[in-house]
Design a protein around this motif. Structure first.
Motif, PDB file in Angstrom:
ATOM      1  N   THR A 144      67.557  11.927 103.393  1.00 35.85           N
ATOM      2  CA  THR A 144      68.188  12.099 102.091  1.00 35.85           C
ATOM      3  C   THR A 144      67.789  10.958 101.156  1.00 35.85           C
ATOM      4  OG1 THR A 144      70.171  10.848 102.701  1.00 35.85           O
ATOM      5  CG2 THR A 144      70.155  13.197 103.210  1.00 35.85           C
ATOM      6  N   PRO A 145      68.003  11.120  99.837  1.00 38.68           N
ATOM      7  CA  PRO A 145      67.657  10.044  98.894  1.00 38.68           C
ATOM      8  C   PRO A 145      68.360   8.722  99.179  1.00 38.68           C
ATOM      9  CG  PRO A 145      68.000  12.105  97.718  1.00 38.68           C
ATOM     10  CD  PRO A 145      68.415  12.351  99.137  1.00 38.68           C
ATOM     11  N   ASP A 146      69.566   8.772  99.794  1.00 41.45           N
ATOM     12  CA  ASP A 146      70.258   7.528 100.134  1.00 41.45           C
ATOM     13  C   ASP A 146      69.983   7.104 101.579  1.00 41.45           C
ATOM     14  OD1 ASP A 146      71.627   9.645 101.195  1.00 41.45           O
ATOM     15  OD2 ASP A 146      73.625   8.876 100.721  1.00 41.45           O
ATOM     16  N   ASN A 147      68.862   7.629 102.143  1.00 41.83           N
ATOM     17  CA  ASN A 147      68.330   7.198 103.437  1.00 41.83           C
ATOM     18  C   ASN A 147      69.185   7.607 104.640  1.00 41.83           C
ATOM     19  OD1 ASN A 147      65.978   6.081 104.495  1.00 41.83           O
ATOM     20  ND2 ASN A 147      66.970   4.133 104.953  1.00 41.83           N
ATOM     21  N   LYS A 148      69.897   8.712 104.516  1.00 41.97           N
ATOM     22  CA  LYS A 148      70.539   9.303 105.685  1.00 41.97           C
ATOM     23  C   LYS A 148      69.561  10.258 106.347  1.00 41.97           C
ATOM     24  CE  LYS A 148      75.139   9.192 103.568  1.00 41.97           C
ATOM     25  NZ  LYS A 148      76.224  10.024 102.996  1.00 41.97           N
ATOM     26  N   VAL A 149      69.699  10.430 107.659  1.00 38.67           N
ATOM     27  CA  VAL A 149      68.818  11.331 108.400  1.00 38.67           C
ATOM     28  C   VAL A 149      69.620  12.552 108.834  1.00 38.67           C
ATOM     29  CG1 VAL A 149      67.317  11.599 110.406  1.00 38.67           C
ATOM     30  CG2 VAL A 149      67.382   9.426 109.196  1.00 38.67           C
ATOM     31  N   ILE A 150      69.105  13.738 108.528  1.00 38.11           N
ATOM     32  CA  ILE A 150      69.783  14.988 108.869  1.00 38.11           C
ATOM     33  C   ILE A 150      68.891  15.780 109.822  1.00 38.11           C
ATOM     34  CG2 ILE A 150      70.791  17.120 107.979  1.00 38.11           C
ATOM     35  CD1 ILE A 150      71.051  15.762 105.267  1.00 38.11           C
ATOM     36  N   PHE A 151      69.462  16.247 110.922  1.00 33.61           N
ATOM     37  CA  PHE A 151      68.743  17.107 111.850  1.00 33.61           C
ATOM     38  C   PHE A 151      69.316  18.521 111.717  1.00 33.61           C
ATOM     39  CE2 PHE A 151      68.342  12.877 113.610  1.00 33.61           C
ATOM     40  CZ  PHE A 151      67.010  12.826 114.004  1.00 33.61           C
ATOM     41  N   ILE A 152      68.452  19.469 111.384  1.00 27.85           N
ATOM     42  CA  ILE A 152      68.877  20.857 111.217  1.00 27.85           C
ATOM     43  C   ILE A 152      68.118  21.709 112.228  1.00 27.85           C
ATOM     44  CG2 ILE A 152      69.200  22.750 109.596  1.00 27.85           C
ATOM     45  CD1 ILE A 152      68.793  20.811 107.316  1.00 27.85           C
ATOM     46  N   SER A 153      68.829  22.548 112.969  1.00 34.76           N
ATOM     47  CA  SER A 153      68.166  23.411 113.950  1.00 34.76           C
ATOM     48  C   SER A 153      67.199  24.349 113.230  1.00 34.76           C
ATOM     49  CB  SER A 153      69.199  24.206 114.755  1.00 34.76           C
ATOM     50  OG  SER A 153      69.966  25.031 113.905  1.00 34.76           O
ATOM     51  N   ASN A 154      66.073  24.596 113.864  1.00 33.39           N
ATOM     52  CA  ASN A 154      65.023  25.403 113.237  1.00 33.39           C
ATOM     53  C   ASN A 154      65.491  26.815 112.904  1.00 33.39           C
ATOM     54  OD1 ASN A 154      63.112  23.349 113.264  1.00 33.39           O
ATOM     55  ND2 ASN A 154      62.409  23.858 115.314  1.00 33.39           N
ATOM     56  N   LYS A 155      66.351  27.371 113.747  1.00 32.95           N
ATOM     57  CA  LYS A 155      66.804  28.741 113.497  1.00 32.95           C
ATOM     58  C   LYS A 155      67.658  28.815 112.235  1.00 32.95           C
ATOM     59  CE  LYS A 155      70.969  28.662 116.426  1.00 32.95           C
ATOM     60  NZ  LYS A 155      71.927  28.947 115.342  1.00 32.95           N
ATOM     61  N   ASP A 156      68.413  27.739 111.952  1.00 36.16           N
ATOM     62  CA  ASP A 156      69.232  27.723 110.733  1.00 36.16           C
ATOM     63  C   ASP A 156      68.358  27.632 109.485  1.00 36.16           C
ATOM     64  OD1 ASP A 156      71.596  27.930 112.127  1.00 36.16           O
ATOM     65  OD2 ASP A 156      71.873  25.763 112.296  1.00 36.16           O
ATOM     66  N   ILE A 157      67.230  26.927 109.603  1.00 36.87           N
ATOM     67  CA  ILE A 157      66.315  26.822 108.462  1.00 36.87           C
ATOM     68  C   ILE A 157      65.584  28.133 108.246  1.00 36.87           C
ATOM     69  CG2 ILE A 157      64.220  25.694 107.605  1.00 36.87           C
ATOM     70  CD1 ILE A 157      65.115  23.160 108.971  1.00 36.87           C
ATOM     71  N   TRP A 158      65.050  28.700 109.328  1.00 39.66           N
ATOM     72  CA  TRP A 158      64.235  29.912 109.201  1.00 39.66           C
ATOM     73  C   TRP A 158      65.057  31.096 108.706  1.00 39.66           C
ATOM     74  CZ3 TRP A 158      59.465  30.785 108.448  1.00 39.66           C
ATOM     75  CH2 TRP A 158      58.907  32.031 108.682  1.00 39.66           C
ATOM     76  N   GLY A 159      66.345  31.095 109.002  1.00 35.77           N
ATOM     77  CA  GLY A 159      67.192  32.205 108.590  1.00 35.77           C
ATOM     78  C   GLY A 159      67.891  31.986 107.263  1.00 35.77           C
ATOM     79  N   SER A 160      67.539  30.924 106.544  1.00 40.10           N
ATOM     80  CA  SER A 160      68.219  30.595 105.290  1.00 40.10           C
ATOM     81  C   SER A 160      67.206  30.451 104.154  1.00 40.10           C
ATOM     82  CB  SER A 160      69.002  29.280 105.434  1.00 40.10           C
ATOM     83  OG  SER A 160      69.961  29.372 106.463  1.00 40.10           O
ATOM     84  N   PRO A 161      67.675  30.613 102.909  1.00 41.46           N
ATOM     85  CA  PRO A 161      66.779  30.349 101.771  1.00 41.46           C
ATOM     86  C   PRO A 161      66.317  28.894 101.785  1.00 41.46           C
ATOM     87  CG  PRO A 161      68.754  31.520 101.062  1.00 41.46           C
ATOM     88  CD  PRO A 161      68.999  31.103 102.482  1.00 41.46           C
ATOM     89  N   ILE A 162      65.059  28.682 101.411  1.00 40.51           N
ATOM     90  CA  ILE A 162      64.482  27.341 101.361  1.00 40.51           C
ATOM     91  C   ILE A 162      63.981  27.086  99.942  1.00 40.51           C
ATOM     92  CG2 ILE A 162      62.711  25.784 102.257  1.00 40.51           C
ATOM     93  CD1 ILE A 162      62.670  27.549 104.800  1.00 40.51           C
ATOM     94  N   ILE A 163      64.496  26.043  99.316  1.00 43.75           N
ATOM     95  CA  ILE A 163      64.017  25.642  97.986  1.00 43.75           C
ATOM     96  C   ILE A 163      63.096  24.444  98.165  1.00 43.75           C
ATOM     97  CG2 ILE A 163      64.661  24.847  95.685  1.00 43.75           C
ATOM     98  CD1 ILE A 163      67.410  26.098  96.132  1.00 43.75           C
ATOM     99  N   ASN A 164      61.836  24.615  97.777  1.00 37.10           N
ATOM    100  CA  ASN A 164      60.863  23.533  97.897  1.00 37.10           C
ATOM    101  C   ASN A 164      60.616  22.948  96.508  1.00 37.10           C
ATOM    102  OD1 ASN A 164      58.526  21.931  98.224  1.00 37.10           O
ATOM    103  ND2 ASN A 164      57.908  23.137  99.989  1.00 37.10           N
ATOM    104  N   TYR A 165      61.023  21.683  96.315  1.00 37.02           N
ATOM    105  CA  TYR A 165      60.940  21.058  95.001  1.00 37.02           C
ATOM    106  C   TYR A 165      59.565  20.442  94.711  1.00 37.02           C
ATOM    107  CZ  TYR A 165      66.040  21.398  95.101  1.00 37.02           C
ATOM    108  OH  TYR A 165      67.335  21.866  95.185  1.00 37.02           O
ATOM    109  N   THR A 166      58.778  20.222  95.742  1.00 38.16           N
ATOM    110  CA  THR A 166      57.537  19.468  95.555  1.00 38.16           C
ATOM    111  C   THR A 166      56.281  20.260  95.903  1.00 38.16           C
ATOM    112  OG1 THR A 166      57.937  18.504  97.753  1.00 38.16           O
ATOM    113  CG2 THR A 166      58.593  17.209  95.855  1.00 38.16           C
ATOM    114  N   ARG A 167      56.408  21.550  96.182  1.00 40.45           N
ATOM    115  CA  ARG A 167      55.235  22.342  96.536  1.00 40.45           C
ATOM    116  C   ARG A 167      54.278  22.482  95.364  1.00 40.45           C
ATOM    117  NH1 ARG A 167      53.936  26.240 100.306  1.00 40.45           N
ATOM    118  NH2 ARG A 167      54.880  24.705 101.709  1.00 40.45           N
ATOM    119  N   GLN A 168      54.817  22.701  94.156  1.00 46.00           N
ATOM    120  CA  GLN A 168      53.978  22.891  92.980  1.00 46.00           C
ATOM    121  C   GLN A 168      53.605  21.542  92.363  1.00 46.00           C
ATOM    122  OE1 GLN A 168      52.783  25.725  92.212  1.00 46.00           O
ATOM    123  NE2 GLN A 168      54.039  27.003  93.531  1.00 46.00           N
ATOM    124  N   PRO A 169      52.416  21.437  91.752  1.00 50.15           N
ATOM    125  CA  PRO A 169      51.975  20.154  91.180  1.00 50.15           C
ATOM    126  C   PRO A 169      52.742  19.742  89.932  1.00 50.15           C
ATOM    127  CG  PRO A 169      50.369  21.877  90.708  1.00 50.15           C
ATOM    128  CD  PRO A 169      51.365  22.471  91.665  1.00 50.15           C
TER     129      PRO A 169
END
Length: 266
Positions: A144-169
């Motif tokens: 996170t921006p305040d340097n916390k570390v988050i572990f998210i199970s892969n199945k929760d990510i794959w089954g949820s919407p993903i917003i990518n803020y840095t993919r586009q230039p």
């Protein structure tokens, strides 16, 4: 002391234990070397960073299992019976939820293959936002921006919407500001456009724009829209928020605060 004599209670000689520990340590070192060489080979390919991490972690896990089985066999234990025992345990655990583990493995593979995000991308998923630090066999790590570390199970990510803020230039910075009723809107809009065009980090193509978003209770709300390089997003956001207040104040454009008129009936 005879190292070949079985120890009491465990029935295994000290020499076998020593050789088993040595084999595990050596095997662990060899596994690290193999994975390191494998990773260097992957680095020469055009595979995405996130897929390289996933494959390296998977190979390392398999090698550790092999090393463990070799170490157990040196103790004189029948590896075949160990494998059968592990299979029985795995089968039992499967009935109690290992399907989630297998789902995480599959989801991790598809994330690495389909690349909805890469390492160092900033994403939001499951309501959590952070920079992708690593994708493992079972979970993905965000910082996170305040340097916390988050572990998210892969199945929760794959089954949820993903917003990518840095993919586009480039990204669009949107800054909302209200002006008082009675303001000459054309003048206020032109001042804001000129202000954005004079910012060194605001792109000329697409050109900056200002739109009216709402006729609110106490103000006419405008939105400043400036296109910038993705890495400049937060710098420009801060500059526009601060700068539009200063330039409107200098030009005599009123930025009202919410007001409520109360009429007392006698």
């Amino acid at each position: 002391m005879d190292l070949t004599q079985p120890l009491p209670y465990i029935g295994i000689s000290l020499i076998k234990i020593i050789w088993s520990v040595v084999a595990f340590i050596v095997g662990w070192i060899v596994a690290k070397i193999i994975v390191s060489v494998f990773r260097k080979g992957l680095d020469k390919t055009t595979l995405p960073e996130i897929l390289k991490d996933f494959l390296s972690n998977a190979i390392y896990a398999l090698l550790l299992v092999a090393v463990l089985l070799i170490a157990v066999s040196l103790l004189g234990v029948n590896v075949g019976s160990v494998v059968i025992g592990l299979s029985a345990v795995i089968g039992l655990v499967l009935g109690f939820g290992l399907q989630d583990t297998m789902t995480n493995l599959a989801a991790g593979f598809w994330i690495a293959l389909m690349r909805p995000f890469d390492k160092e991308d900033v994403i939001t998923t499951n309501g959590l936002t952070g920079k992708v630090s690593n994708i493992g066999v079972m979970s993905t790590e965000l910082t996170t921006p305040d340097n916390k570390v988050i572990f998210i199970s892969n199945k929760d990510i794959w089954g949820s919407p993903i917003i990518n803020y840095t993919r586009q230039p480039i990204r669009r910075v949107d800054v909302n500001v209200g002006v008082a009723y009675g303001t000459k809107l054309d003048e206020a809009i032109q001042i804001a456009i000129d202000f954005m065009k004079n910012h060194p980090l605001v792109l000329n193509d697409p050109s900056p724009a200002v739109v009216i978003t709402e006729l609110a209770d106490s103000s006419i709300n405008l939105q400043l829209r400036a296109w910038v390089k993705t890495e400049d997003y937060w710098t420009v956001m801060n500059d526009l928020l601060k700068g539009i207040y200063e330039v409107y104040t200098e030009k005599g454009i009123e930025i009202p605060f919410p007001q409520l008129d109360v009429h007392l009936k006698q």
